[in-house]
Design a protein around this motif. Structure first.
Motif, PDB file in Angstrom:
ATOM      1  N   THR A 157     -57.862-115.384  20.199  1.00  0.00           N
ATOM      2  CA  THR A 157     -58.240-114.623  18.793  1.00  0.00           C
ATOM      3  C   THR A 157     -57.118-113.637  18.396  1.00  0.00           C
ATOM      4  N   VAL A 158     -56.770-113.842  16.899  1.00  0.00           N
ATOM      5  CA  VAL A 158     -55.883-112.942  16.328  1.00  0.00           C
ATOM      6  C   VAL A 158     -56.211-111.810  15.537  1.00  0.00           C
ATOM      7  N   ILE A 159     -56.155-110.646  15.651  1.00  0.00           N
ATOM      8  CA  ILE A 159     -56.699-109.663  14.512  1.00  0.00           C
ATOM      9  C   ILE A 159     -55.909-108.746  14.322  1.00  0.00           C
ATOM     10  N   HIS A 160     -55.772-108.788  13.023  1.00  0.00           N
ATOM     11  CA  HIS A 160     -54.838-107.587  12.347  1.00  0.00           C
ATOM     12  C   HIS A 160     -55.625-106.313  11.894  1.00  0.00           C
ATOM     13  N   PHE A 161     -55.439-105.337  12.390  1.00  0.00           N
ATOM     14  CA  PHE A 161     -55.972-103.967  12.256  1.00  0.00           C
ATOM     15  C   PHE A 161     -55.360-103.283  11.243  1.00  0.00           C
ATOM     16  N   PHE A 162     -56.020-102.716   9.965  1.00  0.00           N
ATOM     17  CA  PHE A 162     -55.257-101.748   9.281  1.00  0.00           C
ATOM     18  C   PHE A 162     -56.048-100.488   9.198  1.00  0.00           C
ATOM     19  N   VAL A 163     -55.349 -99.250   9.401  1.00  0.00           N
ATOM     20  CA  VAL A 163     -55.695 -98.141   9.741  1.00  0.00           C
ATOM     21  C   VAL A 163     -55.869 -97.397   8.279  1.00  0.00           C
ATOM     22  N   GLY A 164     -56.753 -96.922   8.207  1.00  0.00           N
ATOM     23  CA  GLY A 164     -57.171 -95.713   6.773  1.00  0.00           C
ATOM     24  C   GLY A 164     -57.453 -94.437   7.477  1.00  0.00           C
ATOM     25  N   ASP A 165     -57.058 -93.527   6.131  1.00  0.00           N
ATOM     26  CA  ASP A 165     -57.375 -92.256   6.435  1.00  0.00           C
ATOM     27  C   ASP A 165     -58.581 -91.611   5.483  1.00  0.00           C
ATOM     28  N   GLU A 166     -59.341 -90.933   6.000  1.00  0.00           N
ATOM     29  CA  GLU A 166     -60.454 -90.439   5.322  1.00  0.00           C
ATOM     30  C   GLU A 166     -59.691 -89.259   4.131  1.00  0.00           C
ATOM     31  N   SER A 167     -59.936 -89.572   2.857  1.00  0.00           N
ATOM     32  CA  SER A 167     -59.442 -88.551   1.912  1.00  0.00           C
ATOM     33  C   SER A 167     -60.287 -87.333   1.590  1.00  0.00           C
ATOM     34  N   CYS A 168     -60.023 -86.182   1.015  1.00  0.00           N
ATOM     35  CA  CYS A 168     -60.649 -84.958   0.862  1.00  0.00           C
ATOM     36  C   CYS A 168     -61.883 -85.174  -0.020  1.00  0.00           C
ATOM     37  N   SER A 169     -61.855 -86.064  -0.694  1.00  0.00           N
ATOM     38  CA  SER A 169     -62.833 -86.608  -1.596  1.00  0.00           C
ATOM     39  C   SER A 169     -64.073 -87.266  -1.082  1.00  0.00           C
ATOM     40  N   GLY A 170     -63.697 -87.892   0.100  1.00  0.00           N
ATOM     41  CA  GLY A 170     -64.793 -88.508   0.971  1.00  0.00           C
ATOM     42  C   GLY A 170     -64.313 -90.084   1.081  1.00  0.00           C
ATOM     43  N   MET A 172     -61.094 -93.367   1.049  1.00  0.00           N
ATOM     44  CA  MET A 172     -60.369 -93.646   2.155  1.00  0.00           C
ATOM     45  C   MET A 172     -59.049 -94.225   1.593  1.00  0.00           C
ATOM     46  N   VAL A 173     -57.950 -94.123   2.182  1.00  0.00           N
ATOM     47  CA  VAL A 173     -56.617 -94.610   1.883  1.00  0.00           C
ATOM     48  C   VAL A 173     -56.223 -95.298   3.041  1.00  0.00           C
ATOM     49  N   LEU A 174     -55.829 -96.817   2.650  1.00  0.00           N
ATOM     50  CA  LEU A 174     -55.330 -97.473   3.848  1.00  0.00           C
ATOM     51  C   LEU A 174     -53.638 -96.942   3.986  1.00  0.00           C
ATOM     52  N   ARG A 175     -53.142 -96.919   4.928  1.00  0.00           N
ATOM     53  CA  ARG A 175     -51.823 -96.566   5.102  1.00  0.00           C
ATOM     54  C   ARG A 175     -50.714 -97.604   4.741  1.00  0.00           C
ATOM     55  N   SER A 176     -50.948 -98.601   5.046  1.00  0.00           N
ATOM     56  CA  SER A 176     -50.162 -99.992   4.549  1.00  0.00           C
ATOM     57  C   SER A 176     -50.254-100.218   3.290  1.00  0.00           C
ATOM     58  N   ASP A 177     -48.806-100.477   2.621  1.00  0.00           N
ATOM     59  CA  ASP A 177     -48.697-101.149   1.389  1.00  0.00           C
ATOM     60  C   ASP A 177     -49.079-102.781   1.146  1.00  0.00           C
ATOM     61  N   ILE A 181     -56.295-104.044  -1.576  1.00  0.00           N
ATOM     62  CA  ILE A 181     -56.826-102.561  -2.250  1.00  0.00           C
ATOM     63  C   ILE A 181     -56.251-101.682  -1.000  1.00  0.00           C
ATOM     64  N   ARG A 182     -55.787-100.584  -1.818  1.00  0.00           N
ATOM     65  CA  ARG A 182     -55.388 -99.504  -0.741  1.00  0.00           C
ATOM     66  C   ARG A 182     -55.998 -98.419  -0.869  1.00  0.00           C
ATOM     67  N   ARG A 183     -56.762 -97.994  -1.958  1.00  0.00           N
ATOM     68  CA  ARG A 183     -57.522 -96.765  -2.014  1.00  0.00           C
ATOM     69  C   ARG A 183     -58.869 -96.953  -2.203  1.00  0.00           C
ATOM     70  N   PHE A 184     -59.926 -96.392  -1.677  1.00  0.00           N
ATOM     71  CA  PHE A 184     -61.250 -96.548  -1.981  1.00  0.00           C
ATOM     72  C   PHE A 184     -61.791 -95.214  -2.317  1.00  0.00           C
ATOM     73  N   HIS A 185     -62.599 -95.056  -3.455  1.00  0.00           N
ATOM     74  CA  HIS A 185     -63.263 -93.852  -3.690  1.00  0.00           C
ATOM     75  C   HIS A 185     -64.718 -93.851  -2.914  1.00  0.00           C
ATOM     76  N   PRO A 186     -65.267 -92.657  -2.795  1.00  0.00           N
ATOM     77  CA  PRO A 186     -66.382 -92.619  -2.004  1.00  0.00           C
ATOM     78  C   PRO A 186     -67.466 -93.697  -2.361  1.00  0.00           C
ATOM     79  N   GLY A 187     -68.213 -94.297  -1.438  1.00  0.00           N
ATOM     80  CA  GLY A 187     -69.200 -95.444  -1.503  1.00  0.00           C
ATOM     81  C   GLY A 187     -68.801 -96.478  -1.960  1.00  0.00           C
ATOM     82  N   GLU A 188     -67.118 -96.859  -2.243  1.00  0.00           N
ATOM     83  CA  GLU A 188     -67.062 -98.090  -2.651  1.00  0.00           C
ATOM     84  C   GLU A 188     -66.193 -99.073  -1.691  1.00  0.00           C
ATOM     85  N   PHE A 189     -66.190 -98.265  -0.475  1.00  0.00           N
ATOM     86  CA  PHE A 189     -65.577 -99.208   0.834  1.00  0.00           C
ATOM     87  C   PHE A 189     -66.266-100.539   0.779  1.00  0.00           C
ATOM     88  N   GLY A 190     -65.463-101.659   0.615  1.00  0.00           N
ATOM     89  CA  GLY A 190     -65.970-102.989   1.174  1.00  0.00           C
ATOM     90  C   GLY A 190     -66.390-103.875   0.010  1.00  0.00           C
TER      91      GLY A 190
END
Length: 505
Positions: A157-170, A172-177, A181-190
């Motif tokens: 099983t091969v899994i590629h994990f992408f790490v995100g940081d929570e923004s001050c607005s609530g 999330m921003v993924l670190r990888s370019d 989709i890199r930037r998620f607004h509150p409630g929009e994740f997924g």
């Protein structure tokens, strides 16, 4: 000498401070922090005590189970890929602990690495403590790959994990370019990924290999009939089990491929099940329009007929048997979202010598012939060779090329060995013609071509920093015992798991 070097640095600082500090920090950033450990040294022999729904794990599989347990989403790179997961920085430790709990139920060794090769972690089936040993460094990276392997055939099983940081607005921003989709607004994740998955997938993509084994009795007899007084080039016609491991790399890192065609005038190797639903063994007689030109020992001739494979998909990827995928790949690594092929050209144009001599390699002669055809058609003279990596090709473009340059195709197919009149269709003519007509775009990729002088760089997971790897033969390397031993070490290290199409031996 030391004084001179220090003087040069001081002079650069005084005359061009921007360049001085750029070079200083670039070298520091590029310095690798490779950590390769067997987790037994972590001193933890028991997995963490966690509630684990074994029934759900068994029914859904490791990746889907982790996705649900972490509240994550897949499809990170293009909205479709099922082998990637988004996790927050503060979930890295939990993810590793969950993996340890899974490994306590199903004995699996684990390899974890970053695609730049900076971090490499390894743990045996009996070693635990992933969260304690590895969560701190992995929390600092943008993404990392985890490979979980058991003892069963194809059990990886091969899994590629992408790490995100929570923004001050609530949000999330993924670190990888390298994400859809890199930037998620509150409630929009997924939400975007869920909608993307509902879209129809692109058409299937096949893989095609050409393969030869000079030990095959049929091949030997054909050579002796055609060239009774001539010995063959062992570098070009010998097999050292590369096909087995190249196919394993596809099963591991490109499981989305539709069918795999192997074109040959030899019998299939004993380890390969040609009855497997994914594998199709194709004889030269099935694709050459004029069987009178057979047998042939000219790879240029064989490659000029690949598009004639019955049932071949419109978009396909051509592999030499010494090509290996070194990282998880997606269709987007070969064809863009508009269906254009991606051509990986060398950075410098070296393919058009002014004069041809007896020392000029045969592939350069074929390149010059192909470049001349394109010059006559488009008044351009391409010089850049395609890197020695897989070739993304379009079947209808190859058919179009055969119609335009039918005489060159026929002349190449009539040559039983490489000759001065050849064209190299797959590796030069088609990629450049496709770019000139808007059916391909050029891009760059990090690849590694191994030779006896540098093969050691691939060992101990040194290969994880490359999308594509080639174990190249040439200059009598096929008789270089040390090269073969080190090559085998690399292949067994990176691709130990049997593929589903391998026969139990």
């Amino acid at each position: 000498m030391i004084f001179f070097n220090e003087f040069k640095k001081f002079k650069k600082l005084m005359t061009n401070p921007d360049l001085f500090f750029y070079d200083l920090f670039r070298k520091r950033l590029e310095k690798k922090n490779t950590i390769s450990i067997d987790s037994d040294v972590a001193g933890i022999k028991e997995p963490p005590v966690m509630l684990l729904d074994q029934e759900r794990l068994a029914s859904r599989g490791v990746l889907a189970y982790l996705e649900e347990a972490l509240g994550s989403r897949s499809g990170v790179k293009d909205g479709f890929d099922s082998t990637s997961l988004i996790i927050k920085k503060n979930q890295v430790e939990l993810a590793l602990a969950l993996v340890d709990a899974v490994r306590a139920v199903h004995a699996m060794r684990v390899n974890i690495y970053t695609l730049d090769g900076r971090y490499v972690f390894k743990a045996s089936e009996k070693a635990f403590g992933l969260a304690k040993g590895f969560s701190k460094p992995l929390s600092t990276v943008s993404d990392f790959v985890m490979e979980l392997s058991g003892d069963n055939n194809g059990d990886c099983t091969v899994i590629h994990f992408f790490v995100g940081d929570e923004s001050c607005s609530g949000g999330m921003v993924l670190r990888s370019d390298n994400v859809w989709i890199r930037r998620f607004h509150p409630g929009e994740f997924g939400k975007g990924y869920n909608n993307r998955k509902a879209e129809p997938r692109v058409e299937p993509i096949d893989a095609v290999y050409t393969w030869v084994d000079s030990r095959d009795p049929e091949w030997k007899n054909a050579w002796q009939r055609e060239f009774p007084a001539k010995s063959y080039d062992a570098d070009r016609y010998s097999s050292h089990d590369e096909l087995r491991f190249s196919l394993r790399s596809l099963g591991k890192y490109a499981p989305w491929l539709n069918r795999i065609y192997v074109v040959s005038n030899c019998s299939p190797p004993e380890w390969l099940s040609v009855k497997h639903s994914v594998i199709e063994w194709v004889r030269h007689e099935e694709i050459f329009p004029d069987p009178a030109v057979l047998p042939t020992f000219n790879s240029h001739a064989i490659e000029s007929c690949l598009h004639r494979i019955k049932g071949l998909s419109e978009n396909f990827i051509y592999f030499n048997d010494d090509f290996f995928l070194g990282q998880p790949c997606l269709p987007g690594d070969f064809f863009d979202e508009y269906g254009r092929a991606i051509a990986y050209f060398e950075q410098h144009g070296l393919a058009y010598p002014e004069k041809i001599s007896v020392e000029t390699p045969d592939y350069i002669i074929a390149t010059k012939n192909s470049s001349q055809l394109l010059h006559e058609l488009f008044q351009l003279r391409p010089r850049r060779l395609h890197k020695h990596v897989p070739y993304a090709l379009i079947r209808s473009v190859l058919e179009e090329l055969e119609c335009r340059f039918d005489e060159a195709f026929e002349a190449t197919r009539r040559s039983k060995l490489r000759s001065g009149g050849d064209i190299n269709v797959a590796s030069f003519l088609c990629p450049h013609y496709s770019c000139a007509t808007g059916r391909a775009v050029s891009a760059d990729v990090k690849n590694f071509t191994a030779q006896p002088s540098n093969i050691g760089k691939l060992l101990n997971y040194g290969s994880v920093g490359y999308k594509f790897v080639c174990i190249n033969d040439g200059g009598n390397s096929s008789s270089n015992l040390e090269y073969k031993i080190l090559s085998r070490r690399f292949l067994l290290e990176r691709f130990p798991e049997k593929a589903a199409w391998e026969v139990n031996e």
